[in-house]
Every structure is written in structure tokens, then in C-alpha cells.
Design a protein around this motif. Structure first.
Motif, PDB file in Angstrom:
ATOM      1  N   ILE A 107      -7.738   1.384  -5.098  1.00  0.00           N
ATOM      2  CA  ILE A 107      -6.731   1.410  -3.669  1.00  0.00           C
ATOM      3  C   ILE A 107      -5.556   1.322  -3.955  1.00  0.00           C
ATOM      4  O   ILE A 107      -4.814   1.891  -3.332  1.00  0.00           O
ATOM      5  CB  ILE A 107      -7.504   0.653  -2.227  1.00  0.00           C
ATOM      6  CG1 ILE A 107      -8.948   1.047  -1.877  1.00  0.00           C
ATOM      7  CG2 ILE A 107      -6.294   1.339  -1.008  1.00  0.00           C
ATOM      8  CD1 ILE A 107      -9.157   2.482  -1.359  1.00  0.00           C
ATOM      9  N   ARG A 108      -4.907   0.491  -4.107  1.00  0.00           N
ATOM     10  CA  ARG A 108      -3.539  -0.311  -4.618  1.00  0.00           C
ATOM     11  C   ARG A 108      -2.966   1.158  -5.970  1.00  0.00           C
ATOM     12  O   ARG A 108      -2.140   1.880  -5.660  1.00  0.00           O
ATOM     13  CB  ARG A 108      -3.157  -0.876  -4.935  1.00  0.00           C
ATOM     14  CG  ARG A 108      -3.325  -2.426  -3.784  1.00  0.00           C
ATOM     15  CD  ARG A 108      -2.901  -3.505  -4.006  1.00  0.00           C
ATOM     16  NE  ARG A 108      -4.088  -4.211  -5.135  1.00  0.00           N
ATOM     17  CZ  ARG A 108      -4.594  -5.315  -4.262  1.00  0.00           C
ATOM     18  NH1 ARG A 108      -4.998  -5.277  -3.513  1.00  0.00           N
ATOM     19  NH2 ARG A 108      -5.870  -5.552  -5.453  1.00  0.00           N
ATOM     20  N   GLY A 109      -3.648   0.919  -6.875  1.00  0.00           N
ATOM     21  CA  GLY A 109      -3.298   2.081  -7.902  1.00  0.00           C
ATOM     22  C   GLY A 109      -3.594   3.658  -7.040  1.00  0.00           C
ATOM     23  O   GLY A 109      -2.753   4.235  -7.617  1.00  0.00           O
ATOM     24  N   PHE A 110      -4.556   4.067  -5.990  1.00  0.00           N
ATOM     25  CA  PHE A 110      -4.604   5.348  -5.374  1.00  0.00           C
ATOM     26  C   PHE A 110      -3.577   5.739  -4.883  1.00  0.00           C
ATOM     27  O   PHE A 110      -3.206   6.570  -4.824  1.00  0.00           O
ATOM     28  CB  PHE A 110      -6.334   5.235  -4.979  1.00  0.00           C
ATOM     29  CG  PHE A 110      -5.997   6.579  -4.297  1.00  0.00           C
ATOM     30  CD1 PHE A 110      -6.374   8.077  -4.971  1.00  0.00           C
ATOM     31  CD2 PHE A 110      -6.584   6.477  -2.700  1.00  0.00           C
ATOM     32  CE1 PHE A 110      -6.315   9.542  -4.310  1.00  0.00           C
ATOM     33  CE2 PHE A 110      -6.586   8.025  -2.188  1.00  0.00           C
ATOM     34  CZ  PHE A 110      -6.408   8.782  -3.160  1.00  0.00           C
ATOM     35  N   ARG A 141      -0.585   7.268  -6.654  1.00  0.00           N
ATOM     36  CA  ARG A 141      -0.593   8.556  -6.666  1.00  0.00           C
ATOM     37  C   ARG A 141      -0.711   9.565  -5.519  1.00  0.00           C
ATOM     38  O   ARG A 141      -0.493  10.672  -5.641  1.00  0.00           O
ATOM     39  CB  ARG A 141      -2.103   8.507  -7.240  1.00  0.00           C
ATOM     40  CG  ARG A 141      -2.749   7.824  -8.907  1.00  0.00           C
ATOM     41  CD  ARG A 141      -3.834   8.230  -9.658  1.00  0.00           C
ATOM     42  NE  ARG A 141      -4.958   7.751  -9.136  1.00  0.00           N
ATOM     43  CZ  ARG A 141      -5.829   6.593  -8.386  1.00  0.00           C
ATOM     44  NH1 ARG A 141      -4.950   5.820  -9.828  1.00  0.00           N
ATOM     45  NH2 ARG A 141      -6.585   6.171  -8.822  1.00  0.00           N
ATOM     46  N   ALA A 142      -1.504   8.453  -4.609  1.00  0.00           N
ATOM     47  CA  ALA A 142      -1.144   9.873  -2.973  1.00  0.00           C
ATOM     48  C   ALA A 142       0.283  10.112  -3.143  1.00  0.00           C
ATOM     49  O   ALA A 142       0.652  11.172  -2.223  1.00  0.00           O
ATOM     50  CB  ALA A 142      -1.836   9.143  -1.837  1.00  0.00           C
ATOM     51  N   PHE A 148     -13.634  13.123  -6.162  1.00  0.00           N
ATOM     52  CA  PHE A 148     -14.324  12.271  -5.429  1.00  0.00           C
ATOM     53  C   PHE A 148     -12.773  11.915  -4.639  1.00  0.00           C
ATOM     54  O   PHE A 148     -12.318  12.553  -3.260  1.00  0.00           O
ATOM     55  CB  PHE A 148     -14.753  11.155  -5.130  1.00  0.00           C
ATOM     56  CG  PHE A 148     -16.928  12.238  -4.647  1.00  0.00           C
ATOM     57  CD1 PHE A 148     -17.278  12.498  -3.532  1.00  0.00           C
ATOM     58  CD2 PHE A 148     -17.986  12.093  -5.782  1.00  0.00           C
ATOM     59  CE1 PHE A 148     -18.056  12.893  -3.553  1.00  0.00           C
ATOM     60  CE2 PHE A 148     -18.820  12.329  -5.447  1.00  0.00           C
ATOM     61  CZ  PHE A 148     -19.301  12.884  -4.266  1.00  0.00           C
ATOM     62  N   GLU A 149     -11.746  11.563  -6.248  1.00  0.00           N
ATOM     63  CA  GLU A 149     -10.299  11.562  -5.159  1.00  0.00           C
ATOM     64  C   GLU A 149      -9.371  12.557  -5.042  1.00  0.00           C
ATOM     65  O   GLU A 149      -9.407  12.481  -3.590  1.00  0.00           O
ATOM     66  CB  GLU A 149      -9.447  10.931  -7.238  1.00  0.00           C
ATOM     67  CG  GLU A 149      -8.780  10.961  -6.252  1.00  0.00           C
ATOM     68  CD  GLU A 149      -7.794   9.655  -7.702  1.00  0.00           C
ATOM     69  OE1 GLU A 149      -6.997  10.175  -7.846  1.00  0.00           O
ATOM     70  OE2 GLU A 149      -8.607   8.912  -8.408  1.00  0.00           O
TER      71      GLU A 149
END
Length: 447
Positions: free
Chosen positions: A83-86, A89-90, A204-205
Motif C-alpha cells: 500500500i505504501r509503495g502503491f 505510484r498513485a 487489478f492495480e
């Protein structure tokens, strides 16, 4: 949106969320799985025994969710790191930090979602069992009631988008039982779990990113962003990427709200989806036909198209014995082989197929729409003595066909065009009609 079909008349009950199917087509549904060697779709909670429910088939009886405290700490820790890495990116893709944090702070890894995703291939239904529910008396009557109750808005939608309202209602009926079963799983949590899982993480990402964009647009609040366990949303089960491209604000309130009790935006969005994919207003999806004795079953291919008047010269005629009207180029479809119903299928079959690639789903939508507007049942008997092959048996059939020189290219338990063609070659070698129907009888002959 539903099942995994098989042109051979068997349905693999699975989730729309299969990436192979969704990646190449902008479809709104979950249901939407497969392309090329498999035709699948899936989703929503469904009981094929209770016709009032959604008919996006579930692959198996619902399993109890795993309590959060049963998820290993190491798994939750890995999920938190992801989640932290995503988040990084988000934010790079334009998601506001506060939007991300409201949506994903406290998110938990959902083991139940992964269990459902992992077990999609094992359970099968025959096409006639599926259609018995798709066009059950209850679903037909509920469809007539829905058509009447929503007549004003449906008339406006039909006029604006040029899509027949009975087809919109039929999709609504199969996807969520006319809004009764829209899904209550938190879409963000489900998609985050599936993206972290990695098996189809990139797909899914991307869907999760689009779900965050939906929240950022203000169309829905995080608490109301609910749907199926695999992320299909609203009355007609759009996935986030399709929502982003094709959902519309038909009510004019500034929001594309496919979740609320008012189905207007969802129904209009479905019409927009079909229109953008080439819907031909007033033309049929398909017509049940008679196949003559001595018919060359190799002609029953989606790649072979003729005008109905030309098919009639080959003996393929309507049930009344006359040529089907020349609505356009048509193919012969034999969803249960030579011993079941046959159809001439037209452009609108292809259009519904973009919503869900399963033949049974498309026939289900088309036939339900016909029944809602007063049409009769399918007249030809199905081979109801047949049973569906299990996943293990389908793989065995592929292995045996390949071993005997009829290469299926894959041993994956998916009965798509490659396997059907292999079955046809085997049938010709043993003097059977080459209808490509992957039945138990064929498996027994191979054994």
C-alpha cells in the motif's frame, strides 16, 4: 458479468475478473472474461436455483470470509508495505494524497477474495441449466415489471442512445436481478488485495487506480463504492476502467451514479456502452433455426458469415421453415452441438459479447430480452441427458486429443476455439458429425 462459457455448451462458473479476458476489451463488466481460446465471464453472487437473484454465475457456493485475525501477520505486513509503495505510484498519476488516504488507510488484506479468485475453474453448468435460470418465469416477469416501472426513463435512454430498451433491461436482470443484488463488498479493499496478490497484479492495480479516480471525481463516497468481490459495480456491474470510459450522468445531477436506488445512470451507461460497440437498433441478436440433415457442420463457425437468404439455400431456415429475414451477415451457432438448439447470430450478438464474452451469457441476455417483450421459449430440445465436464475432465480431454495428434495447443481446461477445432478433427477421424461439442461421450471415445 458472467460464467466462462464454452462454445461446446458448458459453462465454467468463474469470476469476470479474469485478466485474460478483460485486458483486450473495454468492457464494463466483470463478467467479462476471456478472449481467443476461452469464453468466460462471471461474477456477482448468484444462486442458479433462485431465479430472482443475479445471474452472473458464482463459481461455487459462497465461502465464509476469513476473519482478519486469521490472516498471518506477515501477509498483512507485506500488504501494508505494498500500500505504501502503491501510494507513491498513485500520487504520480494524479491521485490526491487525501483521497488515497481516506480510501486506503486501515485497508486489510482479504483472504476470502483470494480464495474466490483462485478457485474459478472447477465448477461447471450446462448451457441449458444456465438458460433455465436466465429466462426463468420469475426473471421474465420481473423483467416485464422493470420495463413497465421504468418505461419513461427507458424510452428516453432508447431515444438518445439508439439501443433497444428490452436488451438494457435484460442485462440489468442478469447482472443484478434488476438492482436487487448490486454487491456490498468494498471495491477499494477487494481491488487492493487482488493487486497485491500479484497473479494478475498489473490488471487489478490499474482497476484500483481507476477506482481512486472515481472517488476523486466525487461521483461516489468511499463508503458507497461497493460491488462484487472482484470489483464490478452497480446495477449493471461495471468495472472501474469501463466506468471511467463509458458511464454517463443521465439524470443531470453532476454525478455518474450507478450505485443508487435510482437506476437511470446505470441503465443509460449500459446503453452508451452498447451503442459505442456498434448496436444496431431493431435488429435481433439471433434467431433460432433448423439445421438440415447432411449439413456440413464445419460451416458452423463464427468466422463464416452469410446472409440468411444464402443460409436458407443450404437448408438453414427459421422454425417456420422459411428463410430468416436478411437482417445482415450471420453465423451459425451450435452452443450444445448438433443435438441442441441452433441459432443464426447477427451483429448484435457480437455487441452483447463485448459486455461479456460467454456465449451462454449473450444467449441469456438475448433470449431474456425476447421473452420480456412477449417472445416464446427456445423450441429445440437440449441434450439434457448430458452433464457438464469437470475441470479435471476438460484437461484430460485436451491431453488425450493432443496425444492422438489433435493438438489443442494448451492444457488449461478451457474449451475455446482451439479445443473445439481439435474435437472436430477427432470427430471426423472417427466418423462423427464434426460439431465440436466437447461432451462426455467424446471424452469416453478418447479414453
Amino acid at each position: 458479468m458472467g460464467i466462462r462459457v464454452i462454445a461446446s455448451g458448458l459453462i465454467v462458473l468463474g469470476s469476470w475478473a479474469s485478466a485474460d479476458a478483460v485486458k483486450d476489451s473495454p468492457r464494463p463488466v466483470v463478467r467479462a472474461d476471456i478472449q481467443s481460446d476461452i469464453a468466460q465471464g462471471s461474477l456477482s453472487l448468484v444462486s442458479l436455483i433462485a431465479p430472482q437473484k443475479s445471474l452472473r454465475p458464482a463459481l461455487r457456493p459462497l465461502m465464509p470470509a476469513a476473519p482478519a485475525d486469521l490472516v498471518p501477520a506477515s501477509v498483512q505486513a507485506g500488504f501494508d508495505d505494498w500500500i505504501r509503495g502503491f501510494r507513491t505510484r498513485a500520487l504520480r498519476q494524479g491521485i490526491a494524497g487525501d483521497v488515497f488516504d481516506r480510501a486506503l488507510n486501515g485497508a486489510r488484506y482479504d483472504a476470502d477474495v483470494i480464495r474466490r479468485d483462485r478457485n474459478q475453474s472447477e465448477f461447471t453448468k450446462t448451457i441449458w441449466d444456465y438458460l433455465d435460470s436466465a429466462a426463468s418465469p420469475a426473471r421474465i416477469q420481473n423483467g416485464k415489471d422493470a420495463l413497465r416501472k421504468n418505461a419513461a426513463v427507458l424510452d428516453r435512454i432508447e431515444a438518445k442512445f439508439g439501443v433497444d430498451k428490452d436488451v438494457i433491461v435484460a442485462i440489468w436482470g442478469l447482472e443484478s436481478a434488476y438492482g436487487t443484488f448490486r454487491g456490498s463488498s468494498p471495491v477499494i479493499g477487494s481491488l487492493a488485495t487482488l493487486a497485491y496478490d500479484g497473479r494478475r497484479g498489473a490488471f487489478f492495480e490499474a482497476e484500483l487506480m481507476d477506482a481512486l479516480r472515481i472517488l476523486q471525481s466525487g461521483d461516489v463516497t468511499p463508503n458507497n463504492l461497493t460491488g462484487s468481490w472482484a470489483g464490478a459495480m452497480g446495477h449493471t456491474q461495471f468495472i472501474p476502467s469501463s466506468y471511467q470510459r463509458l458511464a454517463v450522468d443521465f439524470t443531470g445531477d453532476g454525478k455518474r451514479d450507478i450505485w443508487s436506488d435510482d437506476p437511470s445512470d446505470a441503465l443509460a451507461s449500459t446503453a452508451n456502452y452498447l451503442a459505442k460497440n456498434g448496436w444496431v437498433k431493431g435488429a435481433p441478436w439471433g434467431v433460432e433455426v433448423r439445421i438440415p440433415d447432411g449439413f456440413d457442420y464445419l460451416l458452423a463457425s463464427r468466422e463464416i458469415k452469410k446472409m440468411p437468404s444464402d443460409w436458407a439455400k443450404l437448408g438453414v431456415v427459421g422454425l417456420d421453415g422459411t428463410a430468416v429475414n436478411d437482417y445482415g451477415q450471420a453465423s451459425v451457432l451450435l452452443p450444445a452441438g448438433a443435438n441442441g438448439a441452433a441459432f443464426l447470430i447477427f451483429k448484435n450478438f457480437d455487441v452483447i459479447e463485448t459486455y461479456n464474452t460467454a456465449d451462454a451469457y449473450v444467449i441469456g441476455v438475448g433470449h431474456l430480452s425476447d421473452r420480456i417483450t412477449g417472445g416464446g421459449p427456445i423450441q429445440t430440445d437440449w441434450p439434457r441427458e448430458d452433464r457438464a465436464l469437470s475441470f479435471k475432465e476438460r484437461k484430460e480431454m485436451q491431453r488425450l486429443l493432443t496425444a492422438k495428434g489433435f493438438d489443442t495447443k494448451k492444457i488449461d481446461g478451457k474449451i475455446g476455439p482451439l479445443t473445439i477445432n481439435a474435437v472436430r478433427r477427432f470427430q471426423r477421424s472417427v466418423g462423427d458429425r464434426p460439431d465440436g461439442y466437447a461432451s462426455l461421450r467424446i471424452l469416453q471415445k478418447l479414453r
